[in-house]
Design a protein around this motif. Structure first.
Motif, short mmCIF file in Angstrom:
data_model
loop_
_atom_site.label_atom_id
_atom_site.label_comp_id
_atom_site.label_asym_id
_atom_site.label_seq_id
_atom_site.Cartn_x
_atom_site.Cartn_y
_atom_site.Cartn_z
N HIS A 43 0.86 -1.19 0.00
CA HIS A 43 0.00 0.00 0.00
C HIS A 43 0.89 1.23 0.00
N ASN A 44 0.52 2.22 -0.81
CA ASN A 44 1.36 3.42 -0.95
C ASN A 44 1.06 4.49 0.09
N GLY A 45 -0.10 4.41 0.77
CA GLY A 45 -0.52 5.53 1.61
C GLY A 45 -0.53 5.26 3.10
N ILE A 46 0.23 4.25 3.57
CA ILE A 46 0.22 3.93 5.00
C ILE A 46 0.75 5.10 5.83
N ALA A 47 1.78 5.77 5.35
CA ALA A 47 2.36 6.90 6.11
C ALA A 47 1.34 8.02 6.27
N GLU A 48 0.61 8.34 5.21
CA GLU A 48 -0.39 9.42 5.28
C GLU A 48 -1.56 9.02 6.18
N LEU A 49 -1.98 7.76 6.10
CA LEU A 49 -3.08 7.31 6.96
C LEU A 49 -2.68 7.33 8.43
N LEU A 50 -1.44 6.96 8.72
CA LEU A 50 -0.95 7.03 10.10
C LEU A 50 -0.85 8.47 10.59
N GLU A 51 -0.51 9.38 9.67
CA GLU A 51 -0.43 10.78 10.05
C GLU A 51 -1.82 11.31 10.43
N ILE A 52 -2.83 10.88 9.68
CA ILE A 52 -4.21 11.24 10.04
C ILE A 52 -4.56 10.69 11.42
N PHE A 53 -4.19 9.43 11.65
CA PHE A 53 -4.52 8.81 12.93
C PHE A 53 -3.74 9.45 14.07
N GLY A 54 -2.55 9.98 13.79
CA GLY A 54 -1.81 10.67 14.84
C GLY A 54 -2.58 11.85 15.38
N SER A 55 -3.24 12.60 14.49
CA SER A 55 -4.07 13.73 14.92
C SER A 55 -5.32 13.25 15.65
N ILE A 56 -5.88 12.13 15.17
CA ILE A 56 -7.08 11.58 15.82
C ILE A 56 -6.76 11.13 17.24
N ILE A 57 -5.62 10.45 17.42
CA ILE A 57 -5.23 9.95 18.75
C ILE A 57 -5.04 11.10 19.72
N SER A 58 -4.46 12.20 19.25
CA SER A 58 -4.22 13.34 20.14
C SER A 58 -5.52 13.93 20.67
N GLY A 59 -6.64 13.66 19.99
CA GLY A 59 -7.93 14.17 20.43
C GLY A 59 -8.74 13.18 21.25
N PHE A 60 -8.20 11.98 21.50
CA PHE A 60 -8.93 10.99 22.30
C PHE A 60 -9.12 11.50 23.73
N ALA A 61 -10.33 11.28 24.25
CA ALA A 61 -10.62 11.66 25.63
C ALA A 61 -10.12 10.58 26.58
N LEU A 62 -9.84 11.00 27.82
CA LEU A 62 -9.38 10.08 28.86
C LEU A 62 -10.53 9.75 29.82
N PRO A 63 -10.60 8.54 30.35
CA PRO A 63 -9.73 7.40 30.03
C PRO A 63 -10.01 6.85 28.63
N LEU A 64 -9.01 6.21 28.04
CA LEU A 64 -9.14 5.70 26.68
C LEU A 64 -10.20 4.59 26.61
N LYS A 65 -10.98 4.63 25.53
CA LYS A 65 -11.97 3.57 25.33
C LYS A 65 -11.27 2.27 24.97
N GLU A 66 -11.96 1.17 25.22
CA GLU A 66 -11.41 -0.14 24.90
C GLU A 66 -11.14 -0.28 23.39
N GLU A 67 -11.99 0.36 22.59
CA GLU A 67 -11.83 0.34 21.13
C GLU A 67 -10.46 0.88 20.73
N HIS A 68 -10.03 1.96 21.39
CA HIS A 68 -8.76 2.58 21.05
C HIS A 68 -7.59 1.73 21.51
N LYS A 69 -7.71 1.06 22.64
CA LYS A 69 -6.64 0.17 23.11
C LYS A 69 -6.50 -1.04 22.19
N ILE A 70 -7.62 -1.53 21.70
CA ILE A 70 -7.59 -2.65 20.74
C ILE A 70 -6.88 -2.22 19.46
N PHE A 71 -7.13 -0.98 19.03
CA PHE A 71 -6.46 -0.46 17.84
C PHE A 71 -4.94 -0.44 18.05
#
Length: 517
Positions: free
Chosen positions: A282-310
């Motif tokens: 896949h050519n776009g893994i780096a860009e998709l991870l960069e998107i997820f980096g911003s998403i993770i920074s917005g996760f509320a605490l405590p982290l949901k189980e869904e996010h820990k599974i990810f």
């Protein structure tokens, strides 16, 4: 002046067929219709009744004069698409916007620069005019305008990419490293010949999604799950410019359409699953991870189980593919974001990294050690103590590596004050594990830089606790003497077996022990 010039151009029959078919489809569309009925380019029919060609012989001479030789008159309120926005009142601007979008639904072949030059130029100028209109934010988008916008973007952007022949050539068609990574890192990126045109369409979509004039409650019916899935599929483009535009647009879509956020996360997860466990291409893994980096920074605490599974099922297994170097920085950032949110996840991440440790890939091993240092910089004492035994056993193996960069990078961990402090507090456990590796290096590693670093680390342990160091030295010498004694006993036992076998008479097909000459 432009219309007079265009009216003198010879008509392109093939293009006319495409445009007339487009006009008929446009006239039959309604705001309530689904955009998926129009998500592919229009195929010209064989028998088209060209109304604007026949208009010259009809009584409607005024309509014929307003029709361009390149593009037909739009059917939206009878407005000529080439009319500038400044020349009509505000009440008609949205109709003109829809008209111009319909005009831009015609696609061209950009692999031949000399083909349809005039038509391409008119479409390009129309797209630029649309971008400027959306950027001005003068009129609120109506539902028909949003539908037309999504349809135009679908026709121009959504396409199937050809196979990555370069990757197949290097990897023999096997599921090795992904496209653009691993063995073919040095390949120059492939650039789409249609990019000057696609870039304007992407810019228009970005400005539309970001515009305050776009009502998310209305737009979500057209920028729906299917539209988002198609956008995510485009991340496999070989053109890095296109992936960068898609990254920005997906950021805006995720921020504006809260209702779609779970679906976006799930869809990106599925792309990661397929990449790690199926294709490794896949050519776009780096860009998709960069998107997820911003998403993770917005996760509320405590982290949901869904996010820990990810974290456990997606981010940690992403250390496995050979092409990890392509997206290593983005992956490391996502991991660090998780640990910053919840420090107790550090031990889980380290255990996962030890599971996927690259035994035979020195370049990946250096990257693993770099990421490990970043994690150890923020880990707390409790989590460190949970993983220090298997962790320093692996670090000891790296110190003894014949590849000097691996050994050097492992020894550089002692340059970090926080890591040295963790080691000092747990030296009773760590030094006995790491001492054999240090001693073997001191006895004769081939690289002088590694040898010097090993002496420095050994000196640090002596300064920390000389008594413990001498105890470990004594124990190591005893173990070495025991191993040497056992080796001598094995050697003597084999000699006796060889001697006993040589005295036995050879009978029939009995195997004979032949002594080396």
């Amino acid at each position: 002046m432009l219309k007079q010039f265009l009216s003198k151009l010879p008509r392109n029959k093939k293009l006319d067929g495409v445009l007339d078919e487009s006009s008929r489809v446009d006239s039959s569309s309604r705001p309530s219709s689904s955009m998926h009925n129009h998500d592919s380019p229009i195929v010209p029919g064989k028998n088209h009744n060209r109304s604007h060609t026949a208009a010259g012989g009809s009584g409607n001479s005024s309509a014929a004069k307003r029709t361009s030789s390149v593009f037909p008159t739009s059917t939206v309120s009878g407005i000529e698409p080439l009319v500038p926005f400044k020349d009509i009142p505000n009440s008609e601007k949205m109709n003109l916007f829809v008209s111009k979008l319909s005009l831009c639904c015609v696609t061209f072949d950009f692999t031949d620069p000399g083909k349809n030059i005039m038509e391409k130029d008119v479409k390009r100028r129309t797209l630029i005019e649309l971008v400027e209109f959306v950027a001005s934010g003068s009129v609120k988008f109506t539902e028909p305008a949003i539908l037309a916008m999504c349809r135009m973007c679908a026709i121009n952007l959504f396409r199937v990419f050809p196979p990555n022949y370069r990757s197949s050539r290097f990897l023999g068609g096997s599921g090795g490293s992904g496209g653009g990574g691993g063995e073919n890192d040095d390949d120059e990126p492939s650039f789409d010949p249609a990019w000057p045109h696609l870039q304007i369409v992407y810019d228009l979509l970005l400005k539309c999604v970001s515009s305050p004039c776009l009502d998310a409650k209305v737009a979500k019916k057209y920028i729906d799950h299917s539209f988002i899935s198609k956008l995510l599929e485009l991340f496999d483009s070989e053109d890095p410019r296109e992936r960068d535009c898609l990254k920005t647009i997906m950021h805006r879509v995720y921020g504006k359409f809260m209702v779609h956020r779970p679906y976006i996360r799930k869809s990106i997860n599925n792309l990661f699953y397929r990449f790690v466990f199926e294709t490794e291409r896949h050519n776009g893994i780096a860009e998709l991870l960069e998107i997820f980096g911003s998403i993770i920074s917005g996760f509320a605490l405590p982290l949901k189980e869904e996010h820990k599974i990810f974290l456990w099922r997606v981010l940690i297994p992403l250390h496995k593919p050979k092409s990890m170097g392509v997206y290593f920085q983005q992956l490391s950032y996502c991991i660090t974001q998780f640990i910053d949110k919840e420090p107790k996840l550090a031990s889980i991440v380290i255990r996962g990294m030890l599971k996927y440790w690259p035994i035979t890939n020195s370049q990946k091993e250096v990257m693993f050690l770099g990421e490990l240092e970043e994690i150890l910089e923020v880990i707390n004492m409790v989590e460190f103590q949970r993983v220090m035994v298997p962790l320093f056993w692996r670090i000891g193996c790296c110190i003894n590596s014949c590849h000097f960069q691996v050994a050097e990078r492992a020894l550089f961990l002692w340059n970090n004050d926080h890591i040295v402090n963790l080691i000092a507090h747990n030296r009773q456990v760590i030094l006995p594990i790491i001492f054999p590796a240090l001693d073997r290096n001191c006895q004769g590693h081939w690289n002088q830089a590694v040898l010097n670093l090993t002496h420095n680390v050994r000196k640090m342990f002596v300064e920390m606790d000389e008594k413990l160091y001498l105890s470990c030295l004594t124990q190591f010498k005893e173990e070495e003497a025991l191993l040497s004694s056992e080796a001598e006993k094995r050697k003597e036992a084999w000699k006796q077996l060889e001697k006993a076998a040589s005295l036995q008479p050879v009978i029939g097909n009995t195997a004979v022990l032949v002594s080396p000459i």
